[in-house]
Structure formats: structure tokens, C-alpha cells
Design a protein around this motif. Structure first.
Motif, PDB file in Angstrom:
ATOM      1  N   UNK A 169       0.111 -59.192   8.783  1.00  0.00           N
ATOM      2  CA  UNK A 169       0.631 -57.927   8.250  1.00  0.00           C
ATOM      3  C   UNK A 169       1.019 -58.008   6.779  1.00  0.00           C
ATOM      4  N   UNK A 170       1.300 -59.203   6.268  1.00  0.00           N
ATOM      5  CA  UNK A 170       1.752 -59.337   4.884  1.00  0.00           C
ATOM      6  C   UNK A 170       0.845 -60.211   4.019  1.00  0.00           C
ATOM      7  N   UNK A 195      -7.846 -66.689  -4.009  1.00  0.00           N
ATOM      8  CA  UNK A 195      -6.407 -66.502  -4.109  1.00  0.00           C
ATOM      9  C   UNK A 195      -5.849 -65.841  -2.863  1.00  0.00           C
ATOM     10  N   UNK A 196      -4.579 -65.506  -2.927  1.00  0.00           N
ATOM     11  CA  UNK A 196      -3.916 -64.835  -1.813  1.00  0.00           C
ATOM     12  C   UNK A 196      -2.892 -63.872  -2.353  1.00  0.00           C
ATOM     13  N   UNK A 197      -2.460 -62.952  -1.537  1.00  0.00           N
ATOM     14  CA  UNK A 197      -1.358 -62.057  -1.901  1.00  0.00           C
ATOM     15  C   UNK A 197      -0.420 -61.862  -0.736  1.00  0.00           C
ATOM     16  N   UNK A 198       0.801 -61.475  -1.080  1.00  0.00           N
ATOM     17  CA  UNK A 198       1.875 -61.271  -0.101  1.00  0.00           C
ATOM     18  C   UNK A 198       2.536 -59.943  -0.381  1.00  0.00           C
ATOM     19  N   UNK A 232      -3.732 -56.293  12.478  1.00  0.00           N
ATOM     20  CA  UNK A 232      -2.978 -56.765  11.307  1.00  0.00           C
ATOM     21  C   UNK A 232      -2.409 -55.608  10.496  1.00  0.00           C
ATOM     22  N   UNK A 233      -2.803 -54.375  10.843  1.00  0.00           N
ATOM     23  CA  UNK A 233      -2.308 -53.164  10.186  1.00  0.00           C
ATOM     24  C   UNK A 233      -2.564 -53.200   8.680  1.00  0.00           C
ATOM     25  N   UNK A 250      -2.470 -45.091   5.283  1.00  0.00           N
ATOM     26  CA  UNK A 250      -2.658 -46.314   6.074  1.00  0.00           C
ATOM     27  C   UNK A 250      -3.054 -47.496   5.212  1.00  0.00           C
ATOM     28  N   UNK A 251      -3.766 -47.260   4.113  1.00  0.00           N
ATOM     29  CA  UNK A 251      -4.259 -48.352   3.295  1.00  0.00           C
ATOM     30  C   UNK A 251      -3.301 -48.745   2.179  1.00  0.00           C
TER      31      UNK A 251
END
Length: 216
Positions: A174-175, A210-213, A124-125, A18-19
């Protein structure tokens, strides 16, 4: 006891599945400083940078990122201003500040990361994490010499640099996810040309966001 161990193993596998986040694009900005001078004419050195990278998660708790980092640095010093008297409204100290050291840097890097899930957002899974990141880079530092002893031109040097970051990552959907961190780094632009730099120029204290996709 065997049933308890078996149940724990199954739960670990489920958590891993799941993670798991797979492949990600990461981007961030950071700010570093060295708290060497609390008063007087010399100002603390600062560095600011940005980075972009690709990360592959081998397991739910371990990933490796490779990317590129870039930015700039400077340090200011104060001088008595003949046009501003002591106690002026514009400058109570009668000083003006000017860059004495400034320059740029860029570096490829690789960054192993260890993640610790601290919760899961069903809507948000995605999981929420705290993480530890070790970043190793080969940095080119470029120093502008125009302000130093009236020397013209520039100097540069390549150095290995190490950063360690402790951060928190939380999902937006989700992303997309946002992360923020506090860290330590070995960046020190006095190493470029030690014979002409008189002040302390390390910037070990680092903060960033920061952020991630998730790609897939």
C-alpha cells in the motif's frame, strides 16, 4: 451523447481519486555511459549516482519532485604492460587499464513528472504507471587532475544538466513501490576543463532503478 460525456467525466474523477498518491519520498540509483569507443585502448566514460527526493502529486497524472543527487565518474585508458607479454593468460592483449579521468558530482534538482495509469492493483490499492520525467539540476562536477599531464590538484565547474526518463512503476504494497527507467542526460565531464581533456566524455545513455514510499 450528453449522458456518455457525463459518465466519462465521472469515471475520470473516480480514476483520479483512486490513483492519487499524494506525498512521497523517492530514492534511486542510476548508471550512465557514453558508447564512444568500441575497441582500442580508450574505454567508454561512465558515471554512477544516487538520488533522494520529495515528491508532491498535484493530480493523478502530474507530480513534481525536488531533491539531491550525487555520484562519481571515470574513464580508463589501456597501456602496454611490460610485465605481461602479448597473449598472456592474465591479459590476452598485453594491456592494463588505469583511470585517466575521475571525479565526483553533486546537484540539487527539480523534476516534473507525467504519469499514465496502465492498471490498478486492488489488493495493494495502488495503480501501475508508465511515466515521463524531466529532471533539471545545477551540478557541481569535480575533476581529479593527478592523472592528467602530471598535473596535481583538482578542478571544478557548475553546469546546468538536463535528464529525460521514461519509466515503469509498480506497487509492492500500500505504501511502497519500485520503479525502473531508461533515459538520456547531458552530463559531460569534459566541460570541467576542456583544454586538458582529449577524449569524448559525455554519458548520455542512462538506466536506473529506485523506490518510493507514500507519506500520506
Amino acid at each position: 451523447m450528453k449522458k456518455l460525456l457525463s459518465l466519462s467525466f465521472v469515471m475520470l474523477l473516480l480514476l483520479s481519486a483512486s490513483a492519487q498518491e499524494g506525498q512521497k519520498l523517492n530514492a534511486g540509483i542510476d548508471f550512465s555511459l557514453g558508447a564512444h569507443y568500441f575497441s582500442g585502448e580508450k574505454k567508454d566514460p561512465i558515471a554512477a549516482g544516487g538520488s533522494i527526493g520529495y515528491e508532491y502529486d498535484f493530480a493523478f497524472f502530474f507530480g513534481v519532485e525536488a531533491g539531491f543527487r550525487f555520484g562519481g565518474f571515470n574513464q580508463k585508458v589501456g597501456y602496454p604492460d611490460p610485465n605481461i607479454g602479448i597473449g598472456s593468460i592474465n591479459d590476452p592483449n598485453g594491456y592494463y587499464s588505469e583511470d585517466i579521468y575521475r571525479g565526483t558530482f553533486w546537484a540539487p534538482y527539480i523534476a516534473p513528472k507525467i504519469y499514465f495509469p496502465i492498471g490498478y492493483d486492488d489488493k495493494k490499492d495502488r495503480a501501475r504507471y508508465i511515466y515521463i520525467e524531466n529532471r533539471f539540476s545545477y551540478t557541481r562536477m569535480n575533476l581529479n587532475l593527478n592523472k592528467i599531464n602530471e598535473m596535481a590538484g583538482s578542478a571544478h565547474k557548475y553546469r546546468f544538466q538536463y535528464e529525460i526518463r521514461g519509466g515503469y512503476q509498480f506497487p509492492v504494497d500500500e505504501r511502497w513501490a519500485i520503479n525502473c527507467w531508461l533515459g538520456y542526460n547531458t552530463f559531460d565531464f569534459s566541460k570541467i576543463k576542456p583544454e586538458v581533456i582529449r577524449f569524448k566524455n559525455s554519458t548520455p545513455i542512462q538506466i536506473g532503478i529506485g523506490f518510493n514510499y507514500i507519506l500520506k
